[in-house]
Design a protein around this motif. Structure first.
Motif, PDB file in Angstrom:
ATOM      1  N   THR A  20      -8.003  13.914  68.514  1.00 48.83           N
ATOM      2  CA  THR A  20      -8.228  15.080  69.312  1.00 48.83           C
ATOM      3  C   THR A  20      -8.001  16.250  68.354  1.00 48.83           C
ATOM      4  O   THR A  20      -8.482  17.435  68.815  1.00 48.83           O
ATOM      5  CB  THR A  20      -6.974  15.412  70.144  1.00 48.83           C
ATOM      6  OG1 THR A  20      -5.684  15.190  69.257  1.00 48.83           O
ATOM      7  CG2 THR A  20      -6.915  14.163  71.501  1.00 48.83           C
ATOM      8  N   ASN A  21      -7.856  16.072  67.275  1.00 45.24           N
ATOM      9  CA  ASN A  21      -7.975  17.395  66.181  1.00 45.24           C
ATOM     10  C   ASN A  21      -9.523  17.508  65.549  1.00 45.24           C
ATOM     11  O   ASN A  21      -9.381  18.301  64.641  1.00 45.24           O
ATOM     12  CB  ASN A  21      -6.734  17.271  65.174  1.00 45.24           C
ATOM     13  CG  ASN A  21      -6.990  15.893  64.225  1.00 45.24           C
ATOM     14  OD1 ASN A  21      -7.813  15.200  64.608  1.00 45.24           O
ATOM     15  ND2 ASN A  21      -6.384  15.891  63.116  1.00 45.24           N
ATOM     16  N   VAL A  22     -10.225  16.624  65.676  1.00 46.50           N
ATOM     17  CA  VAL A  22     -11.805  16.803  65.218  1.00 46.50           C
ATOM     18  C   VAL A  22     -12.641  17.753  66.173  1.00 46.50           C
ATOM     19  O   VAL A  22     -12.562  17.693  67.291  1.00 46.50           O
ATOM     20  CB  VAL A  22     -12.064  15.445  65.277  1.00 46.50           C
ATOM     21  CG1 VAL A  22     -13.818  15.304  64.595  1.00 46.50           C
ATOM     22  CG2 VAL A  22     -11.309  14.464  64.348  1.00 46.50           C
ATOM     23  N   THR A  23     -13.205  18.681  65.338  1.00 47.03           N
ATOM     24  CA  THR A  23     -14.331  19.441  66.022  1.00 47.03           C
ATOM     25  C   THR A  23     -15.858  18.942  65.472  1.00 47.03           C
ATOM     26  O   THR A  23     -15.951  18.763  64.515  1.00 47.03           O
ATOM     27  CB  THR A  23     -14.119  20.981  65.407  1.00 47.03           C
ATOM     28  OG1 THR A  23     -12.711  21.223  65.546  1.00 47.03           O
ATOM     29  CG2 THR A  23     -14.989  21.835  66.099  1.00 47.03           C
ATOM     30  N   PHE A  24     -16.568  19.036  66.664  1.00 45.41           N
ATOM     31  CA  PHE A  24     -17.808  18.605  66.531  1.00 45.41           C
ATOM     32  C   PHE A  24     -18.764  19.891  66.722  1.00 45.41           C
ATOM     33  O   PHE A  24     -18.650  20.611  67.678  1.00 45.41           O
ATOM     34  CB  PHE A  24     -18.282  17.641  67.657  1.00 45.41           C
ATOM     35  CG  PHE A  24     -17.616  16.205  67.437  1.00 45.41           C
ATOM     36  CD1 PHE A  24     -18.374  15.368  66.729  1.00 45.41           C
ATOM     37  CD2 PHE A  24     -16.412  15.959  67.875  1.00 45.41           C
ATOM     38  CE1 PHE A  24     -17.852  13.889  66.458  1.00 45.41           C
ATOM     39  CE2 PHE A  24     -15.828  14.651  67.791  1.00 45.41           C
ATOM     40  CZ  PHE A  24     -16.468  14.111  66.982  1.00 45.41           C
ATOM     41  N   THR A  25     -19.645  20.059  65.831  1.00 45.21           N
ATOM     42  CA  THR A  25     -20.404  21.325  65.822  1.00 45.21           C
ATOM     43  C   THR A  25     -21.848  20.742  65.490  1.00 45.21           C
ATOM     44  O   THR A  25     -22.266  20.283  64.641  1.00 45.21           O
ATOM     45  CB  THR A  25     -20.145  22.337  64.983  1.00 45.21           C
ATOM     46  OG1 THR A  25     -18.813  22.749  64.895  1.00 45.21           O
ATOM     47  CG2 THR A  25     -21.083  23.627  65.047  1.00 45.21           C
ATOM     48  N   VAL A  26     -22.718  20.851  66.873  1.00 46.12           N
ATOM     49  CA  VAL A  26     -23.966  20.332  66.677  1.00 46.12           C
ATOM     50  C   VAL A  26     -24.889  21.729  66.301  1.00 46.12           C
ATOM     51  O   VAL A  26     -24.744  22.875  66.906  1.00 46.12           O
ATOM     52  CB  VAL A  26     -24.624  19.875  67.988  1.00 46.12           C
ATOM     53  CG1 VAL A  26     -25.980  19.466  67.914  1.00 46.12           C
ATOM     54  CG2 VAL A  26     -23.702  18.547  68.156  1.00 46.12           C
ATOM     55  N   GLU A  27     -25.885  21.656  65.561  1.00 48.10           N
ATOM     56  CA  GLU A  27     -26.794  22.686  64.813  1.00 48.10           C
ATOM     57  C   GLU A  27     -28.201  22.355  65.047  1.00 48.10           C
ATOM     58  O   GLU A  27     -28.439  21.121  65.068  1.00 48.10           O
ATOM     59  CB  GLU A  27     -26.249  23.248  63.611  1.00 48.10           C
ATOM     60  CG  GLU A  27     -25.028  23.907  63.502  1.00 48.10           C
ATOM     61  CD  GLU A  27     -24.345  24.032  62.054  1.00 48.10           C
ATOM     62  OE1 GLU A  27     -23.553  24.871  61.800  1.00 48.10           O
ATOM     63  OE2 GLU A  27     -24.801  23.301  61.251  1.00 48.10           O
ATOM     64  N   ALA A  28     -29.019  23.453  65.284  1.00 43.46           N
ATOM     65  CA  ALA A  28     -30.551  22.956  65.187  1.00 43.46           C
ATOM     66  C   ALA A  28     -31.060  24.241  64.157  1.00 43.46           C
ATOM     67  O   ALA A  28     -30.658  25.065  63.970  1.00 43.46           O
ATOM     68  CB  ALA A  28     -31.098  23.007  66.539  1.00 43.46           C
ATOM     69  N   TRP A  38     -29.417  27.159  60.141  1.00 36.82           N
ATOM     70  CA  TRP A  38     -28.826  26.070  60.961  1.00 36.82           C
ATOM     71  C   TRP A  38     -28.191  26.972  61.928  1.00 36.82           C
ATOM     72  O   TRP A  38     -27.454  28.111  61.611  1.00 36.82           O
ATOM     73  CB  TRP A  38     -28.028  25.011  60.339  1.00 36.82           C
ATOM     74  CG  TRP A  38     -28.775  24.309  59.548  1.00 36.82           C
ATOM     75  CD1 TRP A  38     -29.091  24.244  58.228  1.00 36.82           C
ATOM     76  CD2 TRP A  38     -29.394  23.063  60.023  1.00 36.82           C
ATOM     77  NE1 TRP A  38     -29.946  23.064  58.125  1.00 36.82           N
ATOM     78  CE2 TRP A  38     -30.001  22.249  59.084  1.00 36.82           C
ATOM     79  CE3 TRP A  38     -29.304  22.548  61.498  1.00 36.82           C
ATOM     80  CZ2 TRP A  38     -30.781  21.089  59.411  1.00 36.82           C
ATOM     81  CZ3 TRP A  38     -30.168  21.228  61.641  1.00 36.82           C
ATOM     82  CH2 TRP A  38     -30.620  20.618  60.451  1.00 36.82           C
ATOM     83  N   SER A  39     -28.168  26.951  63.113  1.00 30.65           N
ATOM     84  CA  SER A  39     -27.429  27.580  64.186  1.00 30.65           C
ATOM     85  C   SER A  39     -27.048  26.740  65.602  1.00 30.65           C
ATOM     86  O   SER A  39     -27.906  25.764  65.707  1.00 30.65           O
ATOM     87  CB  SER A  39     -28.305  28.759  64.604  1.00 30.65           C
ATOM     88  OG  SER A  39     -27.629  29.383  65.942  1.00 30.65           O
ATOM     89  N   SER A  40     -25.953  27.114  66.182  1.00 28.07           N
ATOM     90  CA  SER A  40     -25.371  26.221  67.267  1.00 28.07           C
ATOM     91  C   SER A  40     -25.763  27.373  68.482  1.00 28.07           C
ATOM     92  O   SER A  40     -25.172  26.715  69.627  1.00 28.07           O
ATOM     93  CB  SER A  40     -24.094  25.697  67.043  1.00 28.07           C
ATOM     94  OG  SER A  40     -23.223  26.736  67.053  1.00 28.07           O
ATOM     95  N   GLY A  41     -25.965  28.487  68.305  1.00 26.33           N
ATOM     96  CA  GLY A  41     -25.743  29.486  69.398  1.00 26.33           C
ATOM     97  C   GLY A  41     -26.461  29.213  70.675  1.00 26.33           C
ATOM     98  O   GLY A  41     -25.958  29.629  71.716  1.00 26.33           O
TER      99      GLY A  41
END
Length: 77
Positions: A20-28, A38-41
């Motif tokens: 539960t303390n892991v953060t996933f950030t997908v970027e393109a 790279w941006s996830s916005g």
């Protein structure tokens, strides 16, 4: 992934519900030459549950632009 007859790059990431303390950030990005591009916005989150994250690009494949996606997994400090 097809949306309204357009094809999009999509990434599906399995998640461990116990982490539960892991953060996933997908970027393109459209270029691998610039590491700052790279941006996830503007990515679209289709699903984000305790067991799965599905994210799709906002630029259709038919645009002819090269597109790349990556996922960053981080823990709090």
């Amino acid at each position: 992934a097809a949306v309204s007859s357009q094809q999009y790059l999509r990434m599906t990431i399995p998640k461990n519900p116990a982490a539960t303390n892991v953060t996933f950030t997908v970027e393109a990005t459209s270029t691998l030459a610039d590491p700052l591009s790279w941006s996830s916005g503007s990515l679209i989150i289709e699903a984000d549950t305790s067991t799965q994250l599905i994210v799709r690009d906002h630029i259709p494949v038919s645009s002819g632009q090269p597109r790349f996606m990556r996922v960053r997994v981080t823990l709090p400090p």
